[in-house]
Design a protein around this motif. Sequence first.
Motif, mmCIF file in Angstrom:
data_model
loop_
_atom_site.group_PDB
_atom_site.id
_atom_site.type_symbol
_atom_site.label_atom_id
_atom_site.label_comp_id
_atom_site.label_asym_id
_atom_site.label_seq_id
_atom_site.Cartn_x
_atom_site.Cartn_y
_atom_site.Cartn_z
ATOM 1 N N ASP A 218 0.827 -1.207 0.000
ATOM 2 C CA ASP A 218 0.000 0.000 0.000
ATOM 3 C C ASP A 218 0.863 1.259 0.000
ATOM 4 O O ASP A 218 0.580 2.216 -0.739
ATOM 5 N N ASN A 221 2.688 1.518 -3.469
ATOM 6 C CA ASN A 221 1.786 1.931 -4.546
ATOM 7 C C ASN A 221 1.328 3.376 -4.388
ATOM 8 O O ASN A 221 1.336 4.157 -5.353
ATOM 9 N N THR A 224 4.184 5.820 -4.980
ATOM 10 C CA THR A 224 4.497 5.871 -6.411
ATOM 11 C C THR A 224 3.514 6.755 -7.157
ATOM 12 O O THR A 224 3.905 7.574 -8.007
ATOM 13 N N GLU A 225 2.233 6.630 -6.837
ATOM 14 C CA GLU A 225 1.224 7.433 -7.523
ATOM 15 C C GLU A 225 1.377 8.917 -7.196
ATOM 16 O O GLU A 225 1.206 9.775 -8.085
ATOM 17 N N ASN A 247 8.211 -4.341 -3.294
ATOM 18 C CA ASN A 247 7.240 -4.715 -2.260
ATOM 19 C C ASN A 247 7.893 -5.680 -1.289
ATOM 20 O O ASN A 247 8.684 -6.535 -1.699
#
Length: 249
Positions: A218, A221, A224-225, A247
């Motif tokens: 989580d 991700n 990164t966004e 991860n």
Amino acid sequence: MFSKKFVQGTVIENKHWTKRLYSLKVDAKIKNFLPGQFGRLGLEIDGEEVARPYSFVNAPSEAHLEFYSIVVPDGLLSLRLYQMQPGDKVWVASSPAGFFTMDEVPAGRELWMLSTGTALGPFLSILKTDTPWQRYAKIVLVHAVRTEEELAYKETIELFKQRSPEQFTMVPFVSREQTQYALSGRIPAAIENGNLEMRANTALTAESSQVMICGNPDMVNDTTEVLKANGFKKNRRREPGNITTENYW
């Protein structure tokens, strides 16, 4: 007999940081590894071979292998590793693996190392070598945990500060307790609102920064966004960028 891809190692030390976190030092002869890579530890449990990946905390030049881990609820292997004593035997994969290494990260001015929990380990391995210090003018290590007692390896991190006080910055996050020095909340939010850059006193920009992210999916991700929204892009061999991720389960 365990798989031929493993060699038998001997536990040298088992340090318990908390009731769930531990660092296992093992004497085993394996092939050379790159900082940031992982090995595998295994035991024979109820007649079956059980093995899991664990990143190296030690630098390749150090005498013993070191792995930083957490007891997984209902996990077959992790509780047994947590309970191991010096002299106990454990199987270690003879060949390391993984691409979360400095060889895969392009040049830049700032190197940001963002971690949660035991994903701190590979960053410590990398920082124990000369490569990051020679390649980046500024290094920021971020470690996010739930409680203050989970901020492990403070002495090791303090040595990095003493080595290069102008070059190195450590930013701790503690999410479930209030502390006098750690940031609260999550890493992605601290990037969005500018608190992380302010605390590190370092620019986080797509033009000059390389970001390595390792931890729970989580966080990886979401971070990164947030970075992509600010002009960063994933780093790939055929198309270099400035976000390198792994991860941790």
